[in-house]
Write a protein that holds these residues in place. Sequence first.
Motif, PDB file in Angstrom:
ATOM      1  N   SER A 155      38.319 -27.236  34.811  1.00 50.56           N
ATOM      2  CA  SER A 155      39.055 -28.502  34.832  1.00 50.56           C
ATOM      3  C   SER A 155      40.557 -28.312  34.848  1.00 50.56           C
ATOM      4  N   GLY A 156      41.036 -27.093  35.056  1.00 55.67           N
ATOM      5  CA  GLY A 156      42.479 -26.881  35.098  1.00 55.67           C
ATOM      6  C   GLY A 156      42.858 -25.537  34.506  1.00 55.67           C
ATOM      7  N   ALA A 196      46.870 -26.060  43.671  1.00 51.82           N
ATOM      8  CA  ALA A 196      46.188 -27.346  43.499  1.00 51.82           C
ATOM      9  C   ALA A 196      46.434 -27.903  42.106  1.00 51.82           C
ATOM     10  N   ASP A 197      46.352 -27.014  41.102  1.00 54.97           N
ATOM     11  CA  ASP A 197      46.623 -27.464  39.738  1.00 54.97           C
ATOM     12  C   ASP A 197      48.071 -27.922  39.598  1.00 54.97           C
ATOM     13  N   ARG A 220      49.904 -29.183  42.012  1.00 54.48           N
ATOM     14  CA  ARG A 220      50.020 -30.493  42.664  1.00 54.48           C
ATOM     15  C   ARG A 220      49.467 -31.597  41.773  1.00 54.48           C
ATOM     16  N   ASP A 221      48.342 -31.308  41.111  1.00 53.74           N
ATOM     17  CA  ASP A 221      47.789 -32.314  40.196  1.00 53.74           C
ATOM     18  C   ASP A 221      48.766 -32.607  39.065  1.00 53.74           C
ATOM     19  N   ARG A 222      49.380 -31.544  38.539  1.00 55.68           N
ATOM     20  CA  ARG A 222      50.345 -31.754  37.457  1.00 55.68           C
ATOM     21  C   ARG A 222      51.568 -32.521  37.957  1.00 55.68           C
ATOM     22  N   ALA A 277      51.580 -34.658  40.436  1.00 57.82           N
ATOM     23  CA  ALA A 277      51.164 -36.052  40.601  1.00 57.82           C
ATOM     24  C   ALA A 277      51.101 -36.761  39.251  1.00 57.82           C
ATOM     25  N   TYR A 278      50.583 -36.036  38.239  1.00 55.59           N
ATOM     26  CA  TYR A 278      50.514 -36.627  36.902  1.00 55.59           C
ATOM     27  C   TYR A 278      51.911 -36.913  36.363  1.00 55.59           C
TER      28      TYR A 278
END
Length: 302
Positions: free
Chosen positions: A59-60, A203-204, A206-208, A210-211
Amino acid sequence: MRNKIPCSADRLGLLDPQMIQGVSEPSAFQIGHQYLTENRVRIVEADDAQISSAVIGNSGLYEQTIRLKDGHLISKCSCTLPEEPMCRHSIAVLLEYHRWAHPRQSRKPPESREAKPQPTTQTHPAGNAQASTTEASPPDVKLSEVMQFVEWLQPAMKAIEKGAPIPEAPKLHPGEVATWIQTIRNLEDRRRESEEVQVNLEADMRDREAYVGRLTQQLQASIAEAKAAQAASQDLQREVAMYKGMLAKVGELAGEVARYDTQIKAVAGDLLGKGAQLDKLAQSFKEVAEALKSAAKPHDSR
């Protein structure tokens, strides 16, 4: 998640997989070992007293700090899993540190040996026959294998540049050339694993990002709401100040009304007093009139 368990080892390097498995949950140890084999563990800084690391979970990305202090093994991970006494990420880090601290000695493949030639007799120019026994040393590299390696290397390098799979290696006998090929294949496998890890990290990231972007938008919206609330509060303060001024004026008017009321009451009292005096004066006039009437009656009778 932070855990603390007693530990008899005085160095983290002495914690072997059997010891780690003995104090871990079976499922957590199995998943931690899987993370190890999938090359998900990254040790940032380590010695025999403390390890700082990061593990790519399902999950990260999770960060760990593992310490050996005062006979206790203290593990801290940024995950929230309820696994005791260590989570799967800390188990994977300890397994990776043990592998890093105790590397296995690679076994060399057996070298091919050529058939030893029979002793030969050489004749010197002097005509004297002298027997000399020579033993040829077995060559480590064959020219034919080197040629096959060179032919395989060119398409392999092109495949590596394009990111395509490496072509099938030629079948060679165990030796130096086969070791070269295996080394190149191992390097390519590590490169692919590194690329996969890099893709996962990107990817992680980018997710961070975005968050963080969502948090920034929420923060900006909260700031705008706070500014609007501050403006409304200032308007209310101005209205309250205006109402206070109006109340002060009303208080002043009430004071003036009270003063006028006192004056009116005083005037009314004066009027009442003068009215009483007028009543007395009227009564006096009546008495005088009656006296005059009484005095006039005897005169009329004459």
